[in-house]
Design a protein around this motif. Structure first.
Motif, short mmCIF file in Angstrom:
data_model
loop_
_atom_site.label_atom_id
_atom_site.label_comp_id
_atom_site.label_asym_id
_atom_site.label_seq_id
_atom_site.Cartn_x
_atom_site.Cartn_y
_atom_site.Cartn_z
N THR A 1 27.58 -44.38 21.36
CA THR A 1 28.33 -45.41 20.62
C THR A 1 28.26 -45.16 19.13
O THR A 1 27.18 -44.97 18.58
N ASP A 2 29.41 -45.23 18.50
CA ASP A 2 29.48 -45.31 17.04
C ASP A 2 29.59 -46.79 16.70
O ASP A 2 30.61 -47.43 17.02
N VAL A 3 28.57 -47.35 16.06
CA VAL A 3 28.57 -48.80 15.82
C VAL A 3 29.68 -49.26 14.86
O VAL A 3 29.95 -50.44 14.77
N SER B 1 16.39 -41.80 17.71
CA SER B 1 15.53 -41.24 16.67
C SER B 1 14.67 -42.36 16.07
O SER B 1 14.87 -43.54 16.38
N MET C 1 15.33 -40.08 8.37
CA MET C 1 16.09 -40.61 7.23
C MET C 1 15.32 -40.46 5.91
O MET C 1 15.85 -40.01 4.90
N VAL C 2 14.04 -40.82 5.92
CA VAL C 2 13.24 -40.76 4.69
C VAL C 2 12.81 -39.33 4.39
O VAL C 2 12.79 -38.91 3.23
N LYS D 1 22.45 -53.94 3.29
CA LYS D 1 21.20 -54.50 3.82
C LYS D 1 21.02 -55.96 3.39
O LYS D 1 20.45 -56.75 4.14
N ILE E 1 18.08 -54.75 11.82
CA ILE E 1 17.21 -53.98 10.92
C ILE E 1 17.86 -53.94 9.54
O ILE E 1 18.88 -53.26 9.33
N SER E 2 17.24 -54.67 8.63
CA SER E 2 17.65 -54.63 7.23
C SER E 2 16.73 -53.62 6.54
O SER E 2 16.52 -52.52 7.04
N SER E 3 16.13 -54.02 5.42
CA SER E 3 15.32 -53.09 4.63
C SER E 3 14.70 -53.91 3.49
O SER E 3 15.20 -55.01 3.19
N ASN F 1 19.92 -51.54 15.01
CA ASN F 1 19.08 -50.67 14.20
C ASN F 1 19.82 -49.47 13.62
O ASN F 1 19.42 -48.94 12.59
N1 LIG Z 1 13.10 -45.07 7.47
C1 LIG Z 1 13.03 -45.98 6.50
O1 LIG Z 1 12.31 -45.84 5.50
C2 LIG Z 1 13.81 -47.25 6.60
C3 LIG Z 1 13.51 -48.27 5.68
C4 LIG Z 1 14.24 -49.44 5.74
C5 LIG Z 1 15.22 -49.60 6.72
N2 LIG Z 1 15.47 -48.59 7.59
C6 LIG Z 1 16.53 -48.80 8.58
O2 LIG Z 1 16.03 -48.55 9.87
C7 LIG Z 1 17.10 -48.16 10.72
C8 LIG Z 1 16.69 -46.92 11.50
O3 LIG Z 1 16.51 -45.85 10.59
P1 LIG Z 1 15.47 -44.66 10.83
O4 LIG Z 1 14.63 -44.59 9.64
O5 LIG Z 1 14.87 -44.76 12.17
O6 LIG Z 1 16.47 -43.42 10.71
P2 LIG Z 1 16.86 -42.26 11.73
O7 LIG Z 1 17.84 -41.44 10.99
O8 LIG Z 1 15.65 -41.65 12.30
O9 LIG Z 1 17.61 -43.06 12.92
C9 LIG Z 1 18.87 -43.64 12.76
C10 LIG Z 1 19.65 -43.43 14.04
O10 LIG Z 1 20.94 -44.07 13.88
C11 LIG Z 1 21.90 -43.21 14.44
N3 LIG Z 1 23.22 -43.48 13.84
C12 LIG Z 1 23.67 -43.11 12.61
N4 LIG Z 1 24.94 -43.50 12.47
C13 LIG Z 1 25.29 -44.13 13.60
C14 LIG Z 1 26.48 -44.75 14.04
N5 LIG Z 1 27.59 -44.78 13.29
N6 LIG Z 1 26.50 -45.31 15.28
C15 LIG Z 1 25.40 -45.25 16.07
N7 LIG Z 1 24.26 -44.65 15.72
C16 LIG Z 1 24.21 -44.10 14.48
C17 LIG Z 1 21.42 -41.81 14.12
O11 LIG Z 1 22.03 -40.85 14.97
C18 LIG Z 1 19.93 -41.95 14.33
O12 LIG Z 1 19.56 -41.64 15.67
C19 LIG Z 1 18.32 -47.97 9.81
O13 LIG Z 1 19.14 -49.12 9.88
C20 LIG Z 1 17.69 -47.86 8.43
O14 LIG Z 1 18.57 -48.26 7.41
C21 LIG Z 1 14.79 -47.42 7.56
#
Ligand SMILES: NC(=O)c1ccc[n+]([C@@H]2O[C@H](COP(=O)([O-])OP(=O)(O)OC[C@H]3O[C@@H](n4cnc5c(N)ncnc54)[C@H](O)[C@@H]3O)[C@@H](O)[C@H]2O)c1
Length: 250
Positions: free
Chosen positions: A61-63, A15, A192-193, A159, A140-142, A89
């Motif tokens: 995988t569950d991380v 995703s 997520m957002v 983060k 990937i932090s934030s 990530n």
């Molecule tokens: N979207 C944002 O605004 C934003 C901002 C800052 C940081 N981030 C970080 O970016 C990264 C990706 O987020 P995204 O926005 O693409 O969200 P997203 O929800 O689209 O993708 C996250 C993915 O991680 C997977 N996931 C969740 N738990 C898991 C686990 N235990 N093991 C393996 N996979 C797992 C989900 O199934 C999903 O496919 C995250 O670390 C998030 O904290 C996102």
């Protein structure tokens, strides 16, 4: 930037940012180990990478599960022979509550995935990259890893920890030709957002006021930074946590 026949392992690539990163690496010649807890999303990403003409495999995988993370790196090596690039990530958002009311069960879950998950992944990846003689990792932090993000105690703590883990590993593994950096995105339009904005649609405008470039990130904006930090051209950068935030932390 050229990644011809490099092997990139990306957690949470079913995703959002992870998927955009998988596609961008594949467009630049890499083969991808797609990993996610969500099999459906992961298999969709595999198809997208294959449509570009690159090889892809999926490992569910569950991380937050150490045995599964070790298996992920083993499967990557069994399938592709090595791990040149790893993007840690996978993550979740967590609850939105003031600290003294933050649910402890949710704290444990967010720390297990967003913090311990990155540690488990780095351990397995660094062991492999040390054997191979090099590699590049991006965690990937934030922006919540660089500054306060009210009502998200667990997410913000995890983060910030990712930034610390990144700096420590960058120091420890420079001698092994392994670079470790982090990317710190601002609000980026992924599921997520979008989920967060459903809690209160007025957030959308309020949050935007804090971003000087006056737009949310797109997954490709973040993928650009991740890919760049793994390139040969940025080979002198390690231990850096790079905001990709439209100027917000400035
Ligand atoms: N979207 C944002 O605004 C934003 C901002 C800052 C940081 N981030 C970080 O970016 C990264 C990706 O987020 P995204 O926005 O693409 O969200 P997203 O929800 O689209 O993708 C996250 C993915 O991680 C997977 N996931 C969740 N738990 C898991 C686990 N235990 N093991 C393996 N996979 C797992 C989900 O199934 C999903 O496919 C995250 O670390 C998030 O904290 C996102």
């Amino acid at each position: 930037m050229n990644f011809t026949d490099k092997i990139a392992l990306i957690t949470g690539s079913g995703s959002g940012i992870g998927r955009a990163t998988a596609i961008m690496f594949a467009e630049k010649g890499a083969h991808i180990m797609v990993s996610d807890i969500n099999e459906k999303g992961g298999l969709e990403t595999v198809k997208m990478v294959e449509a570009i003409g690159q090889k892809a495999a999926f490992c569910k995988t569950d991380v937050s599960n150490l045995a599964q993370v070790k298996n992920l790196v083993q499967q990557t090596v069994a399938t592709f022979g090595r791990v040149d690039i790893a993007v840690n990530n996978a993550g979740i958002g967590g609850d939105f509550k003031i600290t003294h009311e933050y649910p402890v069960e949710n704290w444990d879950k967010v720390i297990a995935i967003n913090q311990t998950g990155v540690f488990y992944c780095m351990q397995a990846e660094l062991a492999q990259m040390t054997k191979q003689g090099g590699g590049a990792i991006v965690n990937i932090s934030s922006i919540a890893g660089l500054k306060a993000q009210p009502y998200t105690a667990a997410y913000t703590a995890a983060k910030h920890a990712v930034v610390g883990l990144t700096k420590t590993a960058a120091h420890e593994y420079a001698r092994y030709n392994i670079r470790v950096n982090a990317v710190c995105p601002v609000f980026t339009m992924t599921p997520m957002v979008k989920d967060m904005l459903t809690i209160d649609p007025s957030f959308e405008k309020k949050l935007l006021r804090n971003i000087p470039l006056r737009r949310y990130g797109q997954p490709k904006d973040i993928a650009n930074a991740i890919v760049w930090l793994c390139a040969e051209e940025t080979g002198f950068i390690t231990g850096h946590s790079m905001p990709v935030d439209g100027g917000m932390t400035a």
